[in-house]
Design a protein around this motif. Structure first.
Motif, PDB file in Angstrom:
ATOM      1  N   ASN A 184      21.055  47.506  42.620  1.00  0.00           N
ATOM      2  CA  ASN A 184      21.097  46.061  42.408  1.00  0.00           C
ATOM      3  C   ASN A 184      21.722  45.385  43.618  1.00  0.00           C
ATOM      4  O   ASN A 184      22.546  45.969  44.317  1.00  0.00           O
ATOM      5  CB  ASN A 184      21.919  45.724  41.166  1.00  0.00           C
ATOM      6  CG  ASN A 184      21.349  46.351  39.931  1.00  0.00           C
ATOM      7  OD1 ASN A 184      20.141  46.379  39.746  1.00  0.00           O
ATOM      8  ND2 ASN A 184      22.225  46.866  39.073  1.00  0.00           N
ATOM      9  N   PRO A 185      21.371  44.117  43.878  1.00  0.00           N
ATOM     10  CA  PRO A 185      21.999  43.421  45.001  1.00  0.00           C
ATOM     11  C   PRO A 185      23.475  43.184  44.729  1.00  0.00           C
ATOM     12  O   PRO A 185      23.869  42.981  43.564  1.00  0.00           O
ATOM     13  CB  PRO A 185      21.227  42.098  45.061  1.00  0.00           C
ATOM     14  CG  PRO A 185      20.658  41.917  43.704  1.00  0.00           C
ATOM     15  CD  PRO A 185      20.374  43.289  43.197  1.00  0.00           C
ATOM     16  N   PRO A 186      24.323  43.200  45.751  1.00  0.00           N
ATOM     17  CA  PRO A 186      25.721  42.809  45.555  1.00  0.00           C
ATOM     18  C   PRO A 186      25.778  41.411  44.956  1.00  0.00           C
ATOM     19  O   PRO A 186      24.907  40.578  45.225  1.00  0.00           O
ATOM     20  CB  PRO A 186      26.295  42.837  46.979  1.00  0.00           C
ATOM     21  CG  PRO A 186      25.371  43.714  47.756  1.00  0.00           C
ATOM     22  CD  PRO A 186      24.021  43.542  47.147  1.00  0.00           C
ATOM     23  N   LEU A 187      26.789  41.147  44.140  1.00  0.00           N
ATOM     24  CA  LEU A 187      26.845  39.883  43.420  1.00  0.00           C
ATOM     25  C   LEU A 187      26.810  38.682  44.360  1.00  0.00           C
ATOM     26  O   LEU A 187      26.108  37.695  44.095  1.00  0.00           O
ATOM     27  CB  LEU A 187      28.111  39.837  42.547  1.00  0.00           C
ATOM     28  CG  LEU A 187      28.235  38.600  41.657  1.00  0.00           C
ATOM     29  CD1 LEU A 187      27.056  38.493  40.705  1.00  0.00           C
ATOM     30  CD2 LEU A 187      29.563  38.618  40.900  1.00  0.00           C
ATOM     31  N   LYS A 188      27.543  38.757  45.486  1.00  0.00           N
ATOM     32  CA  LYS A 188      27.556  37.618  46.411  1.00  0.00           C
ATOM     33  C   LYS A 188      26.165  37.357  46.986  1.00  0.00           C
ATOM     34  O   LYS A 188      25.732  36.204  47.109  1.00  0.00           O
ATOM     35  CB  LYS A 188      28.556  37.872  47.546  1.00  0.00           C
ATOM     36  CG  LYS A 188      30.007  37.797  47.110  1.00  0.00           C
ATOM     37  CD  LYS A 188      30.945  37.957  48.304  1.00  0.00           C
ATOM     38  CE  LYS A 188      32.399  37.849  47.870  1.00  0.00           C
ATOM     39  NZ  LYS A 188      33.337  38.035  49.013  1.00  0.00           N
ATOM     40  N   SER A 189      25.459  38.415  47.323  1.00  0.00           N
ATOM     41  CA  SER A 189      24.099  38.255  47.850  1.00  0.00           C
ATOM     42  C   SER A 189      23.170  37.673  46.793  1.00  0.00           C
ATOM     43  O   SER A 189      22.376  36.770  47.063  1.00  0.00           O
ATOM     44  CB  SER A 189      23.555  39.606  48.333  1.00  0.00           C
ATOM     45  OG  SER A 189      24.355  40.142  49.363  1.00  0.00           O
ATOM     46  N   VAL A 226      20.924  39.653  38.465  1.00  0.00           N
ATOM     47  CA  VAL A 226      22.311  39.949  38.082  1.00  0.00           C
ATOM     48  C   VAL A 226      22.322  40.873  36.876  1.00  0.00           C
ATOM     49  O   VAL A 226      21.349  40.959  36.138  1.00  0.00           O
ATOM     50  CB  VAL A 226      23.088  38.653  37.757  1.00  0.00           C
ATOM     51  CG1 VAL A 226      23.224  37.780  38.987  1.00  0.00           C
ATOM     52  CG2 VAL A 226      22.423  37.876  36.623  1.00  0.00           C
ATOM     53  N   ALA A 227      23.438  41.549  36.691  1.00  0.00           N
ATOM     54  CA  ALA A 227      23.598  42.434  35.532  1.00  0.00           C
ATOM     55  C   ALA A 227      23.666  41.601  34.257  1.00  0.00           C
ATOM     56  O   ALA A 227      24.015  40.415  34.300  1.00  0.00           O
ATOM     57  CB  ALA A 227      24.866  43.267  35.697  1.00  0.00           C
ATOM     58  N   PRO A 228      23.334  42.186  33.092  1.00  0.00           N
ATOM     59  CA  PRO A 228      23.358  41.421  31.843  1.00  0.00           C
ATOM     60  C   PRO A 228      24.690  40.741  31.563  1.00  0.00           C
ATOM     61  O   PRO A 228      24.719  39.629  31.039  1.00  0.00           O
ATOM     62  CB  PRO A 228      23.040  42.475  30.779  1.00  0.00           C
ATOM     63  CG  PRO A 228      22.231  43.504  31.506  1.00  0.00           C
ATOM     64  CD  PRO A 228      22.799  43.553  32.892  1.00  0.00           C
TER      65      PRO A 228
END
Length: 407
Positions: free
Chosen positions: A225-230, A346-348
Motif C-alpha cells: 500500500n502507499p505510505p499514508l502521506k503519499s 487507504v487502509a479500512p
C-alpha cells in the motif's frame, strides 16, 4: 463478467447505501438552500453583497483543514468504540439546529443594531457543524461494499446528489419563492430525517455484517500500500482537480449552448444536462467494473478533456451534441470512481481521513477559485475548455502515479 457483477451487487449492503445516499441528498439540499438564501439574508442584515462570497470562501478554507481532522477523529472513534455514529449524530443535530437558527436570527434581529453580527457567527458555526459529520458519514461507504463493489455503491450517491445539484442553475428562483423559515425548515428536517433513517438501517445485526465485510477486505488486501502521506497527497490533489475540472466543464457547456442558441439564458437546458449526467451514473458503473477503477478514471478524465476541446474548437451543433453525449459516460467514469479510489488508497481503518482529505481538496479548489479565478460569467469557452483539460489531465496523472502500488 455478468456473473461477477451479479455477485458484487449481491454483496453490497444496498439498504445501507440507500440510507447514505439519502443523507448525501440532504447535505446537497441544505447547501443549495444556504447558497441561494445567504446573499438575501445578509442584505436584510445590512451587510454589503461581497460578504456572502467571503463567507463561502471562509467556509471552504475551514473545510480544507477540518474535513481531514473530522475524518481522522471518526477513524479513532471507529477503533475505540466500534462506530462512527456518535460523531455523525452530534454533527447532524448541531447542524440541523443551527440551520433553522440562521433565518430566525435574521428575521428577529432586524434593526437591533450590532445583533446583526450574530447572523455571521451562526452561519460560520453551521458550516463548521456540517464539516463535523460530512467525511465520517461518507466514509461509511467502506463498510457497505467490498472493494470491487464500491463503484456500484458510490454510483447511487452520485445519482442522488447529481439530481439535486442539477437544479442549481434555476435554484435561485425556485427556492426564493418559498417562505424563508419554511425553506430552512425543509433543509433542517431533511438532515434529521436522513440521519434517523441511516441509523435505523444500521442496526447491530447489519453493522456486524458490515464489520465482516471490512475484516474480509483487510485479510485480502495487498500489503503493498502507499505510505499514508503519499496517499493523502494524491487524494488531496485529486479532489482539487475534480473540483476545478467540474467548474470549468459546467461553465464551458453553458457558454457553448448560449453561443449555439444565441440566447443569454440556458439555465433549464443545463438542468436537463445535469439530470442526464446523474441518471447515467449507475449504468456507467457497470462499465467501470469491466475496466478496473483506476484505469476507468484515467480513461474518463482524458476523454473528458478531449471532448471539451471538441465541443469548443470544432464549433457545430453536431460536435456539441456528441460531446455532451460522450460526457455522460466519461465524466461519470470520473465521478463514480472518485470515492472508491480514495477508499482503495487507504487502509479500512483510515477511511475517514482519506475521505476528509478528498473533500478538503475540493474545498481548497473552490476557495482558491473564489479568490483567484474570474467569475464564471466572464470565463470564455476556450479558457474554460483549456482549464478543464488541465484539471482532468492532472487527475489522470495523480491516478497514474498511484499505480506504483498494487491496490
Amino acid at each position: 463478467m455478468e456473473k461477477q457483477e451479479e455477485d458484487l451487487s449481491v454483496s453490497v449492503l444496498w439498504l445501507q447505501v440507500w440510507g447514505l445516499a439519502g443523507l448525501q441528498g440532504a447535505i446537497a439540499l441544505t447547501w443549495l438552500i444556504y447558497s441561494v438564501y445567504l446573499p438575501k439574508l445578509l442584505e436584510e442584515s445590512y451587510f454589503p453583497a461581497p460578504v456572502s462570497s467571503a463567507l463561502l470562501v471562509v467556509g471552504n478554507g475551514l473545510a480544507v483543514v477540518l474535513e481531514p481532522l473530522m475524518g481522522g477523529l471518526s477513524d479513532r472513534d471507529k477503533q475505540q468504540f466500534g462506530s462512527r455514529f456518535p460523531l455523525i449524530a452530534a454533527g447532524i443535530v448541531l447542524a440541523s439546529t443551527l440551520f433553522i437558527a440562521i433565518p430566525t436570527v435574521v428575521v428577529f434581529g432586524k434593526g437591533v443594531g450590532e445583533f446583526r453580527w450574530v447572523s455571521i457567527v451562526v452561519s460560520v458555526a453551521w458550516t463548521l457543524a456540517m464539516i463535523i459529520f460530512h467525511s465520517p458519514a461518507i466514509s461509511l461507504l467502506r463498510n457497505y461494499a467490498p472493494l470491487e463493489g464500491l463503484v456500484l455503491a458510490n454510483s447511487l450517491l452520485v445519482l442522488v446528489a447529481g439530481l439535486l445539484t442539477a437544479f442549481r442553475p434555476v435554484a435561485h428562483n425556485l427556492v426564493l419563492n418559498l417562505d424563508t423559515i419554511f425553506a430552512f425548515a425543509i433543509g433542517s428536517f431533511s438532515l434529521l430525517g436522513a440521519a434517523a433513517i441511516l441509523r435505523y438501517v444500521n442496526l447491530p445485526e447489519t453493522l456486524a455484517r458490515a464489520n465482516l465485510t471490512v475484516r474480509a477486505a483487510i485479510e485480502h488486501k495487498s500489503t503493498d500500500n502507499p505510505p499514508l502521506k503519499s496517499a493523502l497527497s494524491l487524494i488531496f490533489l485529486s479532489g482539487m482537480a475534480i473540483a476545478w475540472g467540474t467548474q470549468f466543464l459546467t461553465v464551458t457547456l453553458s457558454k457553448m449552448l448560449m453561443l449555439r442558441l444565441e440566447i443569454n439564458n440556458v439555465d433549464w437546458l443545463m438542468v436537463g444536462v445535469g439530470i442526464m449526467l446523474a441518471l447515467a451514473a449507475p449504468p456507467t458503473a457497470d462499465w467501470t467494473l469491466r475496466l478496473d477503477n483506476r484505469r476507468a478514471i484515467c480513461i474518463g478524465a482524458i476523454a473528458t478533456a478531449i471532448l471539451l476541446q471538441i465541443a469548443v474548437f470544432i464549433p457545430s451543433w453536431l460536435t456539441l451534441i456528441l460531446a455532451i453525449l460522450g460526457l455522460l459516460v466519461t465524466f461519470n467514469l470520473v465521478l463514480n470512481g472518485a470515492i472508491p479510489f480514495v477508499l482503495m488508497l487507504v487502509a479500512p481503518h483510515q477511511a475517514g481521513i482519506g475521505v476528509g482529505m478528498y473533500f478538503g481538496g475540493i474545498a481548497g479548489a473552490e476557495s482558491l477559485s473564489g479568490l483567484l479565478l474570474p467569475p464564471e460569467q466572464s470565463v470564455i469557452p476556450s479558457v474554460g475548455a483549456i482549464g478543464g483539460a488541465i484539471a482532468f489531465l492532472c487527475l489522470a496523472a495523480c491516478v497514474r502515479v498511484s499505480g506504483r502500488w498494487r491496490i
